[in-house]
Design an enzyme around this catalytic site. Structure first.
Site, short mmCIF file in Angstrom:
data_model
loop_
_atom_site.label_atom_id
_atom_site.label_comp_id
_atom_site.label_asym_id
_atom_site.label_seq_id
_atom_site.Cartn_x
_atom_site.Cartn_y
_atom_site.Cartn_z
CB CYS A 1 -22.68 -10.16 0.25
SG CYS A 1 -22.39 -11.68 1.15
CB ALA B 1 -22.52 -11.07 5.23
NE ARG C 1 -22.85 -10.53 13.79
CZ ARG C 1 -24.05 -10.76 14.30
NH1 ARG C 1 -24.49 -12.01 14.44
NH2 ARG C 1 -24.82 -9.77 14.67
CG HIS D 1 -29.51 -6.89 8.33
ND1 HIS D 1 -28.99 -5.63 8.26
CD2 HIS D 1 -28.50 -7.70 8.70
CE1 HIS D 1 -27.71 -5.66 8.58
NE2 HIS D 1 -27.38 -6.91 8.85
#
Lengths: 453, 534
Positions: B58, B61, B92, B190
């Protein structure tokens, strides 16, 4: 390591730091995977489903299959009804499960999606099932989500058709597939006819055969969950993860219930077997009594490895309640016990055990690992036990660490090997002993290095 | 298998879908055909159909998990129920190391852990309190607030709270409206993170930097990749002003506008910052790929070309020669093991392209590649950007307009030099993945479970490079799977030394003896030799 954590304890009311819980949907997904040929479905944004699949996969190192309603901003504004209807249609057409188990998310709960009415309006092929559970992420924890999904199974599926099946139900709680296998082994050893649900054994510990199975052999059968309404009694193992399912069965199908601790440790396993024996009239067999004898033998022979050592425990409430009891029975001092899951009953039950044992310990529900770490800085312990996230505290404070509970992301095989039953208890002792003795070896001066311990 | 054969089998696979799904998915899959005159096109960055088992995540994220997460000196506060913060806590592998006494919060997870009452009555009070507590306990210079799904719905004004807290505590407090439902994948997140960093962080510092200075954009230091790049680039003599965002600090980002050149490793997640810095500060960006030995060499030479300094160029060649002589024999050893093997790749928004180079270095043939959340330009090249029509989901993500900064705008290359270089090196340009792919290979956007299972059956690759969600699906089917998001907890895989690590890990995965035991021996040979019992 964790250098920014100050020693001075700080009261907090807004900020959670390093949580000891996660959210409801992942527990619901785990429970749903314990139904044979079930595809769990996450009704929310894609991220929820992706995160939950990732986390369960990392913990079990096996495929975790689940679908999502893939909300976009439009769905968030206008409701997720169309997304869910499309999803149900596509899931049956493409992935062909016997049953879809929908759980909600904070998104679909906040906008108030009415799942039952969406299900009513969906195209469900003949002979297939769609069930659901409300699992708002802002209530409870992953354990609550597990419990709610079990309750959902009962609500949608279990039926009392007035013909006793002569079986009894076991709701195992949020435990590993290896533990579910162990509980089944004990029940089989007693010759008890039973229905265990959910059952992730054979699903999340499926063998390697060279062929991927979208729906592996394991899992509770839908027909058995339906038939659970005709059983003579329900045993709920773990009050937080399993009690609500058992209460629902009692309410809906008049199946009497009994809530026990998760059978981790000698006392909880004794209670479990005794209850089964009393309810079914079956004797506890020789081979199981032998295992108990072996466990006591180990407890006596090795007590000096751990007796008198203080331990900090964190994780899920049902695990911690059983572990507190077991560590007390090992002569250890459970000094700090922290769960992220809310619940006054948790604190009360633990406090009672500590009081009875004359132990001054601290216990906290809705706590976090930052608090636990600060407590450990104030007054250290000899051992830390919990999921993988504890390793950072263990390193920061140079304390031996035993991995137990959920999630364990940095070690393997744990999901196959039980910590329940007498043999599981022996394994817990082995882990505790080894951690403490490895530390003693590490710290020993050359002249103090012991060959025999 | 011939190209025509592959195409037929791909079509047959997709035809199994219900009509509406088929209509959608066929636009996301293509079989590379080098006989076509026109470039092939693909549909990307559109909604995943509900019910499809997708690998996508999503918006949150992409924003919190990917772009902001690696910044180690900021309190990154997740405003929402506990899950989102919990899942992005240390998962991550964006490594970071404390160098002095600065704050390192990478091992911490901060959340407002919203409860039912907060959802009903609003979470603003709790958010304010959480910021106060975070500031008091950790004394950070930067606080980022990341929104989760319910926050936008209950109407918490996180931007106003951030502005107020910034004033009250005299530190940077930036809010990101990255609710999970925004956009169609991580990609929207992003973009939102890029916008916030440009608006509030980059350009606010005044560190003095030299001429040969670089920012490394879209390098998240997974498994220490960024450190390997840093090692090589520093050996040549470059100054690294900031790494965005692996092992990065918000403090470093503030002076990023001072660097001469921006390198872009992961185009998808950070090209917005690259483009905006180009407009705002005049900094060119260069698309690099430090995954693979040959592509690392090419990237280093391209950077040297940009600066056009004989000493720097000579040092570049010297470092390349030194590094090659060090890794040559061992790479050859692994190449002998892996030569002729085949691979399929399905990864984020860059690695499905980057790792083709490294696999080819090792003699591995690429049969399929796809991105989870890329846009058409990542497949087809930036030249298609003007022809991409923004749909409703894309329009929901703010497209920030910036203009030249009167104080800090400066241009490094002369116009003539720029025009000349543009034809030699990927300056402010990314050519995408498809052009480099072999005839007959499959390109899939937003690969889903059904297609994964079917394509693996058709192609039978030796290696499937993807993520944790499908890793064990491949393993169960007898195919070695390598996670290219987390590197299966290994790395670095970038640069020269990283290439060796990757080669070793792939060779290990393909040859580990376990594969020989999949079929029990009693299923392979007759067992009726006599009987001891009965």
């Amino acid at each position: 390591m964790l250098d920014a954590t100050p020693k001075e304890y700080v009261e907090r009311s807004g900020l959670v730091i390093n949580p000891a819980k996660t959210c409801q949907p992942v527990g619901a997904m785990y429970a749903a995977l314990g139904i044979h040929k079930c595809l769990p479905h996450s009704h929310g944004s894609q991220g929820c489903c992706a995160y939950h699949r990732k986390f369960l996969t990392r913990n079990f190192r096996d495929p975790v299959m689940a679908s999502t309603s893939s909300f976009t901003e439009g769905a968030a504004v206008f409701g997720g009804g169309n997304n869910l209807k499309t999803a149900i249609k596509n899931v049956f057409a493409i992935y062909n499960p016997d049953i879809i188990a929908i759980h909600t998310t904070c998104l679909s709960e906040t906008i108030g999606d009415d799942i039952p009415s969406f299900i009513m309006g969906a195209q469900i092929p003949e002979g297939k099932y769609v069930i659901h559970a409300n699992t708002p992420s802002y209530v409870g924890s992953h354990i609550t989500g597990f419990s709610n999904m079990v309750k959902g199974m009962v609500k949608y599926l279990s039926v009392n058709n007035k013909k006793s099946n002569g079986k009894f139900n076991v709701i195992p709680g949020f435990i590993n597939p290896g533990d579910m296998r162990e509980i089944k082994r004990l029940l089989n050893a007693m010759g008890v006819p039973f229905i265990l649900f959910p059952d992730t054994s054979g699903v999340l510990d499926a063998p390697m055969t060279g062929k991927f199975e979208l729906y592996p052999k394991g899992g509770a059968r839908v027909e058995d969950i339906i038939d659970a309404g005709n059983s003579t009694a329900t045993l709920a193992l773990g009050s937080f993860a399993s009690a609500d399912g058992a209460y629902e069965l009692e309410k809906k199908c008049k199946v009497p219930q009994k809530v026990l601790k998760t059978p981790i440790g000698i006392k909880a396993t004794d209670d479990f077997l005794m209850t089964v024996s009393k309810l079914t009239g079956r004797e506890i067999p020789e081979e199981v009594e032998e295992e108990r004898g072996q466990l006591v033998d180990v407890m006596v022979d090795c007590h000096y490895h751990y007796h008198g050592k203080s331990v900090a425990l964190f994780g899920d409430p049902d695990l911690l309640i059983a572990l507190t009891e077991f560590t007390i029975n090992l002569g250890m001092i459970p000094k700090y016990i922290v769960t992220g899951t809310p619940g006054d009953s948790f604190e009360n039950e633990i406090k009672e055990m500590l009081d009875a044992a004359g132990i001054e310990g601290k216990v906290k529900a809705l706590g976090d690992l930052f608090t636990l770490h600060q407590w450990m800085k104030e007054e250290p312990v000899d051992l830390l036990m919990g999921g993988t996230h504890g390793k950072y505290i263990a390193r920061a404070e140079d304390v031996p660490f035993v991995r137990i509970g959920f999630p364990i992301l940095d070690r393997s095989v744990h999901s196959y090997l039980p910590i329940t039953g007498y043999r599981g208890a022996m394994r817990v002792i082995e882990m505790i002993s080894n951690a403490l003795l490895d530390r003693q070896d590490r710290d020993a001066a050359d002249e103090d290095m012991e060959l025999i311990m | 298998m011939s190209r025509t054969n592959i195409k037929q089998r791909v079509d047959k696979t997709l035809e199994q879908y219900p009509a509406a799904v088929y209509k959608n998915r066929k636009e996301h899959v293509l079989v590379k055909n080098n006989t076509f005159q026109e470039p092939q096109t693909i549909t990307a960055n559109t909604r995943t159909i509900p019910g499809i088992i997708t690998n996508r995540g999503c918006c949150y994220a992409g924003c919190k998990g990917v772009v902001l997460g690696p910044l180690r000196d900021a309190v990154i506060l997740t405003h929402g129920p506990i899950g989102c913060g919990f899942y992005t806590w240390g998962t991550r592998r964006n490594k970071g190391k404390t160098r002095g006494d600065e704050l390192n919060l990478l091992n911490y997870c901060f959340s407002t852990d919203l409860q039912e009452g907060d959802i009903v009555f609003g979470g603003e009070k709790k958010l304010r309190q959480a910021i106060k507590e975070a500031v008091e306990i950790f004394k950070p210079k930067t606080v980022f607030i990341c929104a989760t799904c319910p926050v936008g719905l209950i109407g918490d004004d996180i931007h106003a709270i951030a502005a107020q807290a910034e004033k009250e505590y005299g530190i940077k407090v930036v809010a990101f409206s990255c609710e999970g439902y925004k956009g169609v994948s991580q990609s929207g997140g992003h973009h939102i993170a890029n916008n916030g960093l440009i608006k509030h962080i980059i350009g606010t510092g005044d560190k003095v930097v030299g001429k040969y200075s670089l920012n490394i954009l879209g390098e998240y230091n997974i498994g220490g990749d960024g450190w390997e790049l840093e090692r090589i680039l520093k050996k040549i003599g470059y100054e690294i002003v900031s790494m965005m965002t692996g092992d990065g600090m918000a403090e470093d980002l503030k002076s990023a506008h001072k660097a001469t050149l921006n390198l872009i490793q992961c185009h998808r997640s950070i090209n917005y910052i690259g483009e905006m810095m180009y407009t705002k500060y005049g900094q060119d960006w260069l698309k690099v790929n430090f995954i693979g030995v040959q592509s690392t060499i090419k990237s280093l030479r391209n950077i040297a070309k940009y600066f056009d300094d004989p000493d720097l160029t000579a040092r570049t060649e010297q470092v390349i020669a030194d590094e090659l002589s060090e890794i040559g024999p061992v790479m050859e050893h692994y190449r002998n093991i892996l030569k002729g093997k085949t691979a399929a790749l399905f990864v984020g928004g860059s690695r499905a392209h980057h790792y083709q180079h490294l696999l080819k270095d090792l003699g591995v043939e690429i049969l399929l590649a796809g991105y989870e959340f890329a846009h058409r330009d990542d497949y087809e090249g930036r030249e298609v950007i003007p022809s991409i029509k923004a749909d409703a989901d894309s329009k929901n993500i703010e497209s920030l307009e910036v203009s030249a900064d009167p104080e800090h705008y400066r241009v490094f290359l002369s116009k003539e030099r720029y025009e000349k270089l543009k034809n030699e090196i990927p300056l402010n340009y990314y050519a995408g993945m498809i052009k480099e792919m072999d005839d007959g290979s499959i390109v899939v956007d937003d690969l889903n479970h059904f297609e994964t299972e079917e394509f693996l059956k058709i192609l039978k690759p030796d290696i499937f490079c993807s993520g944790i969600k499908d890793k064990y699906i491949a393993h169960k089917a007898g195919i070695f799977s390598k996670q290219l998001h987390s590197y299966d907890y290994s790395g670095p895989y970038a640069g020269f030394k990283g290439a060796v690590n990757f080669a070793r890990d792939i060779a290990m995965g393909v040859t580990t003896p376990a594969w020989k035991f999949v079929t029990p021996p009693w299923k392979k040979e007759p067992m009726l030799e006599g009987s001891l019992v009965g």
